[in-house]
Write a protein that holds these residues in place. Sequence first.
Motif, PDB file in Angstrom:
ATOM      1  N   ASP A 169      45.417  33.079  43.793  1.00 43.47           N
ATOM      2  CA  ASP A 169      46.332  32.172  43.111  1.00 43.47           C
ATOM      3  C   ASP A 169      45.553  30.939  42.697  1.00 43.47           C
ATOM      4  O   ASP A 169      45.211  30.101  43.511  1.00 43.47           O
ATOM      5  CB  ASP A 169      47.477  31.749  44.041  1.00 43.47           C
ATOM      6  N   LYS A 170      45.229  30.886  41.431  1.00 46.34           N
ATOM      7  CA  LYS A 170      44.452  29.758  40.932  1.00 46.34           C
ATOM      8  C   LYS A 170      44.935  29.458  39.530  1.00 46.34           C
ATOM      9  O   LYS A 170      45.023  30.348  38.696  1.00 46.34           O
ATOM     10  CB  LYS A 170      42.964  30.153  40.914  1.00 46.34           C
ATOM     11  N   GLY A 213      47.125  27.735  31.945  1.00 48.16           N
ATOM     12  CA  GLY A 213      48.089  27.417  32.976  1.00 48.16           C
ATOM     13  C   GLY A 213      48.590  28.606  33.769  1.00 48.16           C
ATOM     14  O   GLY A 213      49.433  28.465  34.644  1.00 48.16           O
ATOM     15  N   HIS A 214      48.063  29.769  33.483  1.00 49.29           N
ATOM     16  CA  HIS A 214      48.424  30.969  34.221  1.00 49.29           C
ATOM     17  C   HIS A 214      48.008  30.806  35.683  1.00 49.29           C
ATOM     18  O   HIS A 214      46.995  30.189  35.980  1.00 49.29           O
ATOM     19  CB  HIS A 214      47.720  32.171  33.585  1.00 49.29           C
ATOM     20  N   GLY A 215      48.794  31.354  36.583  1.00 52.25           N
ATOM     21  CA  GLY A 215      48.570  31.071  37.998  1.00 52.25           C
ATOM     22  C   GLY A 215      47.768  32.101  38.774  1.00 52.25           C
ATOM     23  O   GLY A 215      47.750  32.078  39.995  1.00 52.25           O
ATOM     24  N   GLU A 216      47.104  33.000  38.087  1.00 49.13           N
ATOM     25  CA  GLU A 216      46.335  34.004  38.815  1.00 49.13           C
ATOM     26  C   GLU A 216      44.978  34.211  38.154  1.00 49.13           C
ATOM     27  O   GLU A 216      44.883  34.334  36.943  1.00 49.13           O
ATOM     28  CB  GLU A 216      47.095  35.330  38.837  1.00 49.13           C
ATOM     29  N   ALA A 217      43.940  34.252  38.958  1.00 51.46           N
ATOM     30  CA  ALA A 217      42.593  34.447  38.431  1.00 51.46           C
ATOM     31  C   ALA A 217      41.808  35.358  39.355  1.00 51.46           C
ATOM     32  O   ALA A 217      42.105  35.482  40.539  1.00 51.46           O
ATOM     33  CB  ALA A 217      41.873  33.103  38.306  1.00 51.46           C
ATOM     34  N   THR A 222      29.084  28.322  44.697  1.00 52.70           N
ATOM     35  CA  THR A 222      29.919  28.062  43.539  1.00 52.70           C
ATOM     36  C   THR A 222      30.906  29.207  43.387  1.00 52.70           C
ATOM     37  O   THR A 222      30.535  30.366  43.519  1.00 52.70           O
ATOM     38  CB  THR A 222      29.073  27.937  42.268  1.00 52.70           C
ATOM     39  N   THR A 223      32.143  28.851  43.135  1.00 50.78           N
ATOM     40  CA  THR A 223      33.151  29.874  42.923  1.00 50.78           C
ATOM     41  C   THR A 223      33.451  29.976  41.444  1.00 50.78           C
ATOM     42  O   THR A 223      33.694  28.973  40.781  1.00 50.78           O
ATOM     43  CB  THR A 223      34.439  29.516  43.687  1.00 50.78           C
ATOM     44  N   PHE A 224      33.393  31.183  40.929  1.00 50.94           N
ATOM     45  CA  PHE A 224      33.673  31.423  39.524  1.00 50.94           C
ATOM     46  C   PHE A 224      35.032  32.091  39.393  1.00 50.94           C
ATOM     47  O   PHE A 224      35.331  33.044  40.111  1.00 50.94           O
ATOM     48  CB  PHE A 224      32.607  32.342  38.915  1.00 50.94           C
ATOM     49  N   THR A 236      43.280  35.895  34.670  1.00 55.60           N
ATOM     50  CA  THR A 236      43.695  37.281  34.426  1.00 55.60           C
ATOM     51  C   THR A 236      44.536  37.398  33.159  1.00 55.60           C
ATOM     52  O   THR A 236      44.800  38.487  32.687  1.00 55.60           O
ATOM     53  CB  THR A 236      44.506  37.851  35.603  1.00 55.60           C
ATOM     54  N   ARG A 237      44.964  36.289  32.604  1.00 53.17           N
ATOM     55  CA  ARG A 237      45.742  36.363  31.375  1.00 53.17           C
ATOM     56  C   ARG A 237      44.900  36.144  30.129  1.00 53.17           C
ATOM     57  O   ARG A 237      44.836  36.994  29.257  1.00 53.17           O
ATOM     58  CB  ARG A 237      46.904  35.367  31.397  1.00 53.17           C
TER      59      ARG A 237
END
Length: 116
Positions: free
Chosen positions: A75-76, A82-86, A101-103, A107-108
């Motif tokens: 959930d990012k 502005g989508h809530g999932e990555a 580092t987090t990449f 998903t949208r």
Amino acid sequence: MANTQGRDFLFCHLCGTMLTAPSPKYAQCPLCKTKRDINDVKDKEISYTISAEDIRRELGIVVMEEQKVQLSKVDKKCEKCGHGEAKFYTRQMRSADEGQTTFYTCTRCGHQFQEN
Ligand SMILES: [Zn+2]
Ligand SMILES: [Zn+2]
């Protein structure tokens, strides 16, 4: 470094499949049959890549050159749409100071961003 960077020309621009070179004159997508003139791509690079690939196949060597990327969903909030999932993966930087580092990839919309 970055041996996988800058080689987009090896992939079909329509479906993203790795191109093969059935002839020295053109590269072709095995999936959708799109042809690309070899002059469109950097022929020295593609011939090098193809031959290296062929040699490996010949020798039965499977070379794991790909980055060890572990994609998980989280959930990012995408900073772009502005989508809530990555999807995300982490990579340890060379310098210890920089830590991990987090990449993220949305998903949208596919937007990529990162976070230390
Ligand atoms: Zn294709
Ligand atoms: Zn997005």
